[in-house]
Design an enzyme around this catalytic site. Structure first.
Site, short mmCIF file in Angstrom:
data_model
loop_
_atom_site.label_atom_id
_atom_site.label_comp_id
_atom_site.label_asym_id
_atom_site.label_seq_id
_atom_site.Cartn_x
_atom_site.Cartn_y
_atom_site.Cartn_z
N ASN A 8 0.84 -1.28 -0.06
CA ASN A 8 -0.09 -0.10 0.04
C ASN A 8 0.89 1.17 -0.19
OD1 ASN A 8 -1.94 1.99 0.48
ND2 ASN A 8 -2.41 1.40 2.71
N TRP A 9 0.95 1.85 -1.13
CA TRP A 9 2.00 3.07 -1.19
C TRP A 9 1.34 4.26 -0.72
CZ3 TRP A 9 3.98 2.63 -7.02
CH2 TRP A 9 5.06 1.53 -7.02
N HIS A 99 -9.86 1.98 4.90
CA HIS A 99 -8.51 1.86 5.53
C HIS A 99 -8.68 2.92 6.76
CE1 HIS A 99 -4.41 3.00 6.38
NE2 HIS A 99 -4.13 1.63 5.71
N GLU A 155 -6.30 -4.66 10.81
CA GLU A 155 -5.20 -3.84 10.91
C GLU A 155 -5.45 -2.68 11.90
OE1 GLU A 155 -2.70 -2.13 7.42
OE2 GLU A 155 -4.07 -0.74 7.61
N SER A 195 2.78 -2.13 10.62
CA SER A 195 4.33 -2.18 10.83
C SER A 195 4.85 -3.41 10.55
CB SER A 195 4.69 -2.01 12.33
OG SER A 195 4.33 -0.66 12.76
N GLY A 216 2.65 -1.10 4.26
CA GLY A 216 2.56 0.19 3.97
C GLY A 216 4.01 0.76 3.91
P1 PGA Z 1 2.40 0.35 7.90
O1 PGA Z 1 1.10 0.82 7.19
O2 PGA Z 1 3.00 -0.83 7.26
O3 PGA Z 1 3.33 1.59 7.43
O4 PGA Z 1 2.30 -0.01 9.11
C1 PGA Z 1 0.17 -0.47 6.98
C2 PGA Z 1 -1.28 0.35 6.21
O5 PGA Z 1 -1.53 1.28 6.63
O6 PGA Z 1 -1.84 -0.24 5.45
#
Ligand code: PGA
Length: 231
Positions: A8-9, A99, A155, A195, A216
């Site tokens: 997810n950019w 999200h 998430e 993370s 992310g």
């Molecule tokens: P992160 O984001 O890997 O930077 O924690 C994940 C996301 O928000 O999809």
């Protein structure tokens, strides 16, 4: 089922940066892995046509699939600035819905997320619905057609890296995955996000009911993302 790894950019990368990422990823990824895992890149809408062309013309990147980061809850009509599931049909395979950043910064509601799930399923796009509590899971239950592919990304916002997040434990994510499946049915695929990096990815994927990852920040670096995928 093949493990699903989604990049997810978010609101990152210009055309040149995306092009550089593809070159680097191409060099770093194990080509065999592209057969064994389903890898999806979700860029901003504006980059989708470019990535689509590249994945098609570069045989090494043929295994990559594309996803959108959001979609309109309207089907079509006078809604300036929106992009619909109808327009995305045949262009992306997946779409992230609900999200926590959409919920926080753009006021996206459970009702809108439910409508988006319905429209994506109607137009043959697999919804990847982000949830952090059971109320959000129940909202999906009302709208989703159980016979069609559905992915839930567990998430917790407190785990997102840019919130100085701390990743959830693999054991707790496994428990959440079981609960989500008990609500939505065993056909639902549950992935984990928050993370994830090349150090902890494997531990999450070892859990029997965690079937993929939503990545992310660590996906912005092609080498780091390839390392997550290669594991
Ligand atoms: P992160 O984001 O890997 O930077 O924690 C994940 C996301 O928000 O999809």
């Amino acid at each position: 089922m093949k493990p699903l790894i989604i990049a997810n950019w978010k609101l990152n990368k210009t055309l040149d940066e995306a092009s550089f990422w593809l070159q680097e990823f191409d060099q770093a990824v194990d080509p065999q892995i592209l057969q064994e895992k389903e890898i999806v890149v979700c860029p901003s809408f504006v980059l989708i046509p470019f990535l689509r062309q590249t994945t098609l013309i570069n045989p090494d990147l043929r295994g990559l699939k594309l996803g959108a980061q959001t979609v309109s809850h309207f089907e079509e009509g006078a809604y300036t600035g929106e992009v619909s599931a109808k327009q995305l049909r045949g262009i992306v395979d997946f779409c992230i819905i609900g999200h926590s950043e959409r919920r926080k910064y753009f006021g996206e509601t459970d009702e809108q997320a439910a409508k988006k799930v319905e429209l994506c399923q109607k137009y043959e796009i697999t919804p990847v619905v982000c949830v952090s509590n059971f109320e959000q899971v129940e909202a999906v239950k009302l709208s989703s057609c159980q016979a069609v592919k559905l992915i839930l990304a567990y998430e917790p916002p407190s785990a997102i890296s840019t919130n100085n997040g701390i990743p959830d434990t693999p054991e707790h994510t496994q428990k959440m995955a079981l609960e989500i499946k008990s609500i939505l049915g065993q056909n639902t695929k549950v992935i984990y996000g928050g993370s994830v990096n090349s150090k902890n990815a494997k531990e999450f994927l070892k859990q029997p009911d965690i079937e993929g990852l939503l990545v992310g920040n660590a996906s912005l670096n092609a080498k780091e993302f390839a390392e997550i995928v290669n594991r």
